[in-house]
Design a protein around this motif. Sequence first.
Motif, PDB file in Angstrom:
ATOM      1  N   THR A  17       1.219  17.606 -16.715  1.00  0.00           N
ATOM      2  CA  THR A  17       2.000  16.468 -16.227  1.00  0.00           C
ATOM      3  C   THR A  17       2.912  16.896 -15.092  1.00  0.00           C
ATOM      4  O   THR A  17       3.616  17.900 -15.204  1.00  0.00           O
ATOM      5  CB  THR A  17       2.858  15.879 -17.372  1.00  0.00           C
ATOM      6  OG1 THR A  17       2.001  15.509 -18.448  1.00  0.00           O
ATOM      7  CG2 THR A  17       3.643  14.670 -16.902  1.00  0.00           C
ATOM      8  N   LEU A  18       2.888  16.129 -14.010  1.00  0.00           N
ATOM      9  CA  LEU A  18       3.783  16.318 -12.879  1.00  0.00           C
ATOM     10  C   LEU A  18       4.655  15.074 -12.784  1.00  0.00           C
ATOM     11  O   LEU A  18       4.142  13.963 -12.707  1.00  0.00           O
ATOM     12  CB  LEU A  18       2.986  16.513 -11.586  1.00  0.00           C
ATOM     13  CG  LEU A  18       3.792  16.898 -10.356  1.00  0.00           C
ATOM     14  CD1 LEU A  18       2.911  17.671  -9.395  1.00  0.00           C
ATOM     15  CD2 LEU A  18       4.413  15.724  -9.666  1.00  0.00           C
ATOM     16  N   VAL A  19       5.973  15.277 -12.794  1.00  0.00           N
ATOM     17  CA  VAL A  19       6.928  14.174 -12.709  1.00  0.00           C
ATOM     18  C   VAL A  19       7.766  14.376 -11.449  1.00  0.00           C
ATOM     19  O   VAL A  19       8.493  15.357 -11.343  1.00  0.00           O
ATOM     20  CB  VAL A  19       7.850  14.126 -13.952  1.00  0.00           C
ATOM     21  CG1 VAL A  19       8.791  12.942 -13.877  1.00  0.00           C
ATOM     22  CG2 VAL A  19       7.041  14.103 -15.242  1.00  0.00           C
ATOM     23  N   ASP A  20       7.640  13.468 -10.506  1.00  0.00           N
ATOM     24  CA  ASP A  20       8.392  13.545  -9.245  1.00  0.00           C
ATOM     25  C   ASP A  20       9.628  12.653  -9.373  1.00  0.00           C
ATOM     26  O   ASP A  20       9.522  11.434  -9.396  1.00  0.00           O
ATOM     27  CB  ASP A  20       7.519  13.083  -8.087  1.00  0.00           C
ATOM     28  CG  ASP A  20       8.159  13.302  -6.727  1.00  0.00           C
ATOM     29  OD1 ASP A  20       9.402  13.470  -6.646  1.00  0.00           O
ATOM     30  OD2 ASP A  20       7.410  13.303  -5.734  1.00  0.00           O
ATOM     31  N   ILE A  21      10.805  13.274  -9.481  1.00  0.00           N
ATOM     32  CA  ILE A  21      12.045  12.505  -9.643  1.00  0.00           C
ATOM     33  C   ILE A  21      12.958  12.631  -8.431  1.00  0.00           C
ATOM     34  O   ILE A  21      14.152  12.355  -8.522  1.00  0.00           O
ATOM     35  CB  ILE A  21      12.802  12.921 -10.924  1.00  0.00           C
ATOM     36  CG1 ILE A  21      13.263  14.370 -10.845  1.00  0.00           C
ATOM     37  CG2 ILE A  21      11.966  12.669 -12.152  1.00  0.00           C
ATOM     38  CD1 ILE A  21      14.388  14.672 -11.790  1.00  0.00           C
ATOM     39  N   ARG A  22      12.416  12.997  -7.296  1.00  0.00           N
ATOM     40  CA  ARG A  22      13.262  13.180  -6.109  1.00  0.00           C
ATOM     41  C   ARG A  22      14.014  11.923  -5.718  1.00  0.00           C
ATOM     42  O   ARG A  22      15.099  12.001  -5.174  1.00  0.00           O
ATOM     43  CB  ARG A  22      12.422  13.666  -4.929  1.00  0.00           C
ATOM     44  CG  ARG A  22      11.927  15.085  -5.113  1.00  0.00           C
ATOM     45  CD  ARG A  22      11.023  15.498  -4.005  1.00  0.00           C
ATOM     46  NE  ARG A  22       9.788  14.703  -4.095  1.00  0.00           N
ATOM     47  CZ  ARG A  22       8.813  14.773  -3.208  1.00  0.00           C
ATOM     48  NH1 ARG A  22       8.913  15.551  -2.160  1.00  0.00           N
ATOM     49  NH2 ARG A  22       7.733  14.033  -3.368  1.00  0.00           N
ATOM     50  N   ALA A  23      13.481  10.751  -6.003  1.00  0.00           N
ATOM     51  CA  ALA A  23      14.126   9.504  -5.581  1.00  0.00           C
ATOM     52  C   ALA A  23      14.976   8.875  -6.681  1.00  0.00           C
ATOM     53  O   ALA A  23      15.508   7.784  -6.496  1.00  0.00           O
ATOM     54  CB  ALA A  23      13.066   8.516  -5.121  1.00  0.00           C
ATOM     55  N   ILE A  24      15.122   9.555  -7.808  1.00  0.00           N
ATOM     56  CA  ILE A  24      15.877   8.979  -8.922  1.00  0.00           C
ATOM     57  C   ILE A  24      17.343   9.386  -8.835  1.00  0.00           C
ATOM     58  O   ILE A  24      17.667  10.548  -8.622  1.00  0.00           O
ATOM     59  CB  ILE A  24      15.278   9.424 -10.271  1.00  0.00           C
ATOM     60  CG1 ILE A  24      13.889   8.839 -10.428  1.00  0.00           C
ATOM     61  CG2 ILE A  24      16.175   9.034 -11.431  1.00  0.00           C
ATOM     62  CD1 ILE A  24      13.182   9.256 -11.692  1.00  0.00           C
ATOM     63  N   ASP A  25      18.205   8.417  -9.026  1.00  0.00           N
ATOM     64  CA  ASP A  25      19.636   8.683  -9.080  1.00  0.00           C
ATOM     65  C   ASP A  25      20.028   9.045 -10.505  1.00  0.00           C
ATOM     66  O   ASP A  25      19.244   8.891 -11.437  1.00  0.00           O
ATOM     67  CB  ASP A  25      20.429   7.440  -8.634  1.00  0.00           C
ATOM     68  CG  ASP A  25      20.233   7.159  -7.157  1.00  0.00           C
ATOM     69  OD1 ASP A  25      20.119   8.116  -6.377  1.00  0.00           O
ATOM     70  OD2 ASP A  25      20.187   5.969  -6.788  1.00  0.00           O
ATOM     71  N   ILE A  26      21.242   9.473 -10.681  1.00  0.00           N
ATOM     72  CA  ILE A  26      21.747   9.808 -12.008  1.00  0.00           C
ATOM     73  C   ILE A  26      21.558   8.610 -12.938  1.00  0.00           C
ATOM     74  O   ILE A  26      21.680   7.464 -12.521  1.00  0.00           O
ATOM     75  CB  ILE A  26      23.216  10.269 -11.937  1.00  0.00           C
ATOM     76  CG1 ILE A  26      23.611  10.959 -13.224  1.00  0.00           C
ATOM     77  CG2 ILE A  26      24.135   9.140 -11.583  1.00  0.00           C
ATOM     78  CD1 ILE A  26      24.849  11.819 -13.095  1.00  0.00           C
ATOM     79  N   GLN A  27      21.214   8.879 -14.172  1.00  0.00           N
ATOM     80  CA  GLN A  27      20.871   7.839 -15.133  1.00  0.00           C
ATOM     81  C   GLN A  27      21.921   7.742 -16.244  1.00  0.00           C
ATOM     82  O   GLN A  27      22.623   8.709 -16.530  1.00  0.00           O
ATOM     83  CB  GLN A  27      19.521   8.157 -15.781  1.00  0.00           C
ATOM     84  CG  GLN A  27      18.372   8.214 -14.796  1.00  0.00           C
ATOM     85  CD  GLN A  27      18.096   6.867 -14.181  1.00  0.00           C
ATOM     86  OE1 GLN A  27      17.861   5.898 -14.884  1.00  0.00           O
ATOM     87  NE2 GLN A  27      18.116   6.793 -12.859  1.00  0.00           N
ATOM     88  N   ALA A  28      21.953   6.587 -16.880  1.00  0.00           N
ATOM     89  CA  ALA A  28      22.816   6.399 -18.045  1.00  0.00           C
ATOM     90  C   ALA A  28      22.327   7.320 -19.157  1.00  0.00           C
ATOM     91  O   ALA A  28      21.131   7.615 -19.253  1.00  0.00           O
ATOM     92  CB  ALA A  28      22.770   4.946 -18.504  1.00  0.00           C
ATOM     93  N   GLN A  29      23.231   7.762 -20.008  1.00  0.00           N
ATOM     94  CA  GLN A  29      22.880   8.721 -21.060  1.00  0.00           C
ATOM     95  C   GLN A  29      21.788   8.191 -21.983  1.00  0.00           C
ATOM     96  O   GLN A  29      20.925   8.947 -22.413  1.00  0.00           O
ATOM     97  CB  GLN A  29      24.114   9.114 -21.865  1.00  0.00           C
ATOM     98  CG  GLN A  29      23.855  10.256 -22.840  1.00  0.00           C
ATOM     99  CD  GLN A  29      23.365  11.529 -22.163  1.00  0.00           C
ATOM    100  OE1 GLN A  29      23.910  11.936 -21.144  1.00  0.00           O
ATOM    101  NE2 GLN A  29      22.330  12.152 -22.705  1.00  0.00           N
ATOM    102  N   ASP A  30      21.774   6.888 -22.261  1.00  0.00           N
ATOM    103  CA  ASP A  30      20.725   6.367 -23.143  1.00  0.00           C
ATOM    104  C   ASP A  30      19.348   6.494 -22.499  1.00  0.00           C
ATOM    105  O   ASP A  30      18.354   6.719 -23.183  1.00  0.00           O
ATOM    106  CB  ASP A  30      21.017   4.938 -23.592  1.00  0.00           C
ATOM    107  CG  ASP A  30      21.154   3.948 -22.458  1.00  0.00           C
ATOM    108  OD1 ASP A  30      21.538   4.344 -21.345  1.00  0.00           O
ATOM    109  OD2 ASP A  30      20.886   2.759 -22.694  1.00  0.00           O
ATOM    110  N   SER A  31      19.268   6.381 -21.179  1.00  0.00           N
ATOM    111  CA  SER A  31      17.989   6.569 -20.480  1.00  0.00           C
ATOM    112  C   SER A  31      17.555   8.027 -20.559  1.00  0.00           C
ATOM    113  O   SER A  31      16.373   8.323 -20.767  1.00  0.00           O
ATOM    114  CB  SER A  31      18.113   6.161 -19.019  1.00  0.00           C
ATOM    115  OG  SER A  31      18.358   4.783 -18.912  1.00  0.00           O
ATOM    116  N   VAL A  32      18.505   8.933 -20.401  1.00  0.00           N
ATOM    117  CA  VAL A  32      18.198  10.360 -20.502  1.00  0.00           C
ATOM    118  C   VAL A  32      17.729  10.693 -21.918  1.00  0.00           C
ATOM    119  O   VAL A  32      16.756  11.422 -22.110  1.00  0.00           O
ATOM    120  CB  VAL A  32      19.425  11.214 -20.108  1.00  0.00           C
ATOM    121  CG1 VAL A  32      19.162  12.699 -20.335  1.00  0.00           C
ATOM    122  CG2 VAL A  32      19.803  10.953 -18.653  1.00  0.00           C
ATOM    123  N   ASP A  33      18.402  10.144 -22.914  1.00  0.00           N
ATOM    124  CA  ASP A  33      18.016  10.379 -24.305  1.00  0.00           C
ATOM    125  C   ASP A  33      16.605   9.864 -24.586  1.00  0.00           C
ATOM    126  O   ASP A  33      15.812  10.535 -25.253  1.00  0.00           O
ATOM    127  CB  ASP A  33      19.002   9.719 -25.262  1.00  0.00           C
ATOM    128  CG  ASP A  33      20.384  10.340 -25.219  1.00  0.00           C
ATOM    129  OD1 ASP A  33      20.529  11.476 -24.708  1.00  0.00           O
ATOM    130  OD2 ASP A  33      21.331   9.685 -25.692  1.00  0.00           O
TER     131      ASP A  33
END
Length: 92
Positions: A17-33
């Motif tokens: 799996t390759l996940v490209d997150i270069r365009a993602i801004d900081i996320q709410a903790q529930d999203s990270v969880d």
Amino acid sequence: MAAAQRELRCAPNQHVTLVDIRAIDIQAQDSVDAFQRVVGDPATASRRLAFVVGLSLARGQIRRAAEIRGAAFFATPAEAETWLLSDAPLPA
């Protein structure tokens, strides 16, 4: 994601799996969880997991969220693909 995994032509947990997150801004903790639960689920875990990360604050979040999986982090998709398709150990 579940539908896509059912279409894989390899044995369970043998995909990469390759996940490209270069365009993602900081996320709410529930999203990270929630992401951490997906990444850490042994039923859907990939054989190798690589992230393409930028220099944003999200980089630190994803490193913490994926640390349980032993994921690798790269600056470009090409670097990530090369590692994913190799037998090289996790980069330092």
